[in-house]
Design a protein around this motif. Structure first.
Motif, PDB file in Angstrom:
ATOM      1  N   VAL A 119       1.108   3.016  -3.049  1.00 36.13           N
ATOM      2  CA  VAL A 119       0.136   4.647  -3.703  1.00 36.13           C
ATOM      3  C   VAL A 119       0.666   5.685  -3.683  1.00 36.13           C
ATOM      4  O   VAL A 119       0.179   5.727  -2.082  1.00 36.13           O
ATOM      5  N   LEU A 176      -8.862  10.898  -3.831  1.00 32.58           N
ATOM      6  CA  LEU A 176      -9.949   9.468  -4.640  1.00 32.58           C
ATOM      7  C   LEU A 176     -11.220   9.650  -3.196  1.00 32.58           C
ATOM      8  O   LEU A 176     -12.265   9.578  -3.660  1.00 32.58           O
ATOM      9  N   LEU A 177     -10.915   9.587  -2.046  1.00 31.49           N
ATOM     10  CA  LEU A 177     -11.953   9.499  -1.116  1.00 31.49           C
ATOM     11  C   LEU A 177     -12.206  11.027  -0.408  1.00 31.49           C
ATOM     12  O   LEU A 177     -13.328  10.755  -0.157  1.00 31.49           O
ATOM     13  N   VAL A 211      -4.854   8.833  -3.151  1.00 31.29           N
ATOM     14  CA  VAL A 211      -5.629   8.208  -2.478  1.00 31.29           C
ATOM     15  C   VAL A 211      -6.644   9.589  -1.316  1.00 31.29           C
ATOM     16  O   VAL A 211      -7.675   9.330  -0.800  1.00 31.29           O
ATOM     17  N   LEU A 226      -4.030   4.744   6.650  1.00 39.03           N
ATOM     18  CA  LEU A 226      -3.720   4.035   5.534  1.00 39.03           C
ATOM     19  C   LEU A 226      -2.029   3.926   5.221  1.00 39.03           C
ATOM     20  O   LEU A 226      -1.823   2.985   5.328  1.00 39.03           O
ATOM     21  N   ALA A 233      -7.589   8.639   5.196  1.00 40.78           N
ATOM     22  CA  ALA A 233      -5.756   8.493   4.130  1.00 40.78           C
ATOM     23  C   ALA A 233      -4.521   8.074   5.185  1.00 40.78           C
ATOM     24  O   ALA A 233      -4.295   7.653   4.310  1.00 40.78           O
ATOM     25  N   THR A 276       0.135   8.930  -1.271  1.00 38.41           N
ATOM     26  CA  THR A 276      -1.231   9.314  -0.251  1.00 38.41           C
ATOM     27  C   THR A 276      -2.347  10.556  -0.975  1.00 38.41           C
ATOM     28  O   THR A 276      -2.945  10.317  -0.225  1.00 38.41           O
ATOM     29  N   GLY A 294       1.070  -1.151  -0.020  1.00 33.44           N
ATOM     30  CA  GLY A 294      -0.009   0.419  -0.336  1.00 33.44           C
ATOM     31  C   GLY A 294       1.019   1.512   0.006  1.00 33.44           C
ATOM     32  O   GLY A 294       0.614   1.796  -0.511  1.00 33.44           O
TER      33      GLY A 294
END
Length: 240
Positions: free
Chosen positions: A72, A80-81, A77, A100, A97, A74, A69
């Motif tokens: 990807v 997208l969130l 992410v 994660l 984010a 941050t 992960g």
């Protein structure tokens, strides 16, 4: 050095600390994002890693998946969130984010620490009749504490630094000071924001190091126990 001096002058100006867009308010937002994200990441990663390290199954897969992960970005992410209806706007996308992002070092260090705990001590504890939970909480976790706290410190510093990205989609935190400086072409403000983030990261690192030193169960054991552990006495006790 001229820019640093101007940044220090910006920080010394009381007007820059007051109001909703002031340093004090943005610092509070940053601390909130950091504390909540780190606490949630610890609540998710540490029990999972401790259990998997104790039973010795599935841990390698979990660590590899969490580390994957990291590839990807941050910010991707976070964007997208922000666009996801379930996450919406506000602090929730940023917290998700950051959680994660913080899980991999926590999960990896805790799993490795429990899994590679001193086997002589673990076998001695097992020979003394300890149950599985007792073995985990009274032997494996104390032995793994230093490595677990290393992961917590690493995750804490990373979260402090990465939380500045919350400003890009419109969130709060010290990143708003940096982006505000970029928007107004105010270089001292940009540098001042960066200095604040760096200082906060160092402060978090120092506080977590202090927590590690104060709470380390191996440090709080009496000298006799430490000497017995070094001489192999626990193994003998396990055979009695």
């Amino acid at each position: 050095m001229g820019v640093i001096a101007e940044a220090c002058g910006w920080l010394a100006t009381g007007a820059n600390w007051a109001g909703e867009n002031g340093v004090a308010h943005r610092l509070g937002e940053h601390l909130y994002l950091t504390a909540v994200s780190l606490a949630l990441a610890c609540a998710i990663a540490l029990p999972t890693a401790a259990y998997l390290g104790h039973i010795g199954r599935g841990g390698a897969l979990a660590v590899n998946l969490s580390n994957a992960g990291r590839a990807v970005p941050t910010f991707a992410v976070l964007v997208l969130l922000t666009l996801t209806p379930l996450a919406g706007h506000g602090d929730l996308p940023t917290i998700i984010a950051l959680v994660l992002f913080a899980v991999p070092p926590l999960l990896t260090n805790a799993y490795v620490g429990v899994r590679e705990a001193d086997q002589d001590v673990v076998e001695a504890a097992r020979g003394m009749g300890m149950s599985g939970p007792q073995l985990l909480f009274r032997a494996e976790l104390p032995l793994a504490f230093a490595l677990i706290m290393t992961g917590v410190r690493s995750a804490g510093v990373q979260v402090v630094a990465t939380a500045t990205l919350a400003a890009l989609p419109g969130g709060g935190g010290l990143g708003r000071i940096i982006t505000g400086g970029f928007n107004t072409y105010d270089t001292p403000q940009v540098v001042a924001g960066a200095l604040l983030v760096a200082a906060l990261a160092l402060l978090v690192e120092a506080l977590l190091a202090l927590v590690e030193r104060v709470c380390d169960p191996m440090r709080r054991r009496p000298p006799a126990a430490s000497g017995a552990r070094g001489s192999g006495a626990p193994a003998e006790a396990g055979r009695v």
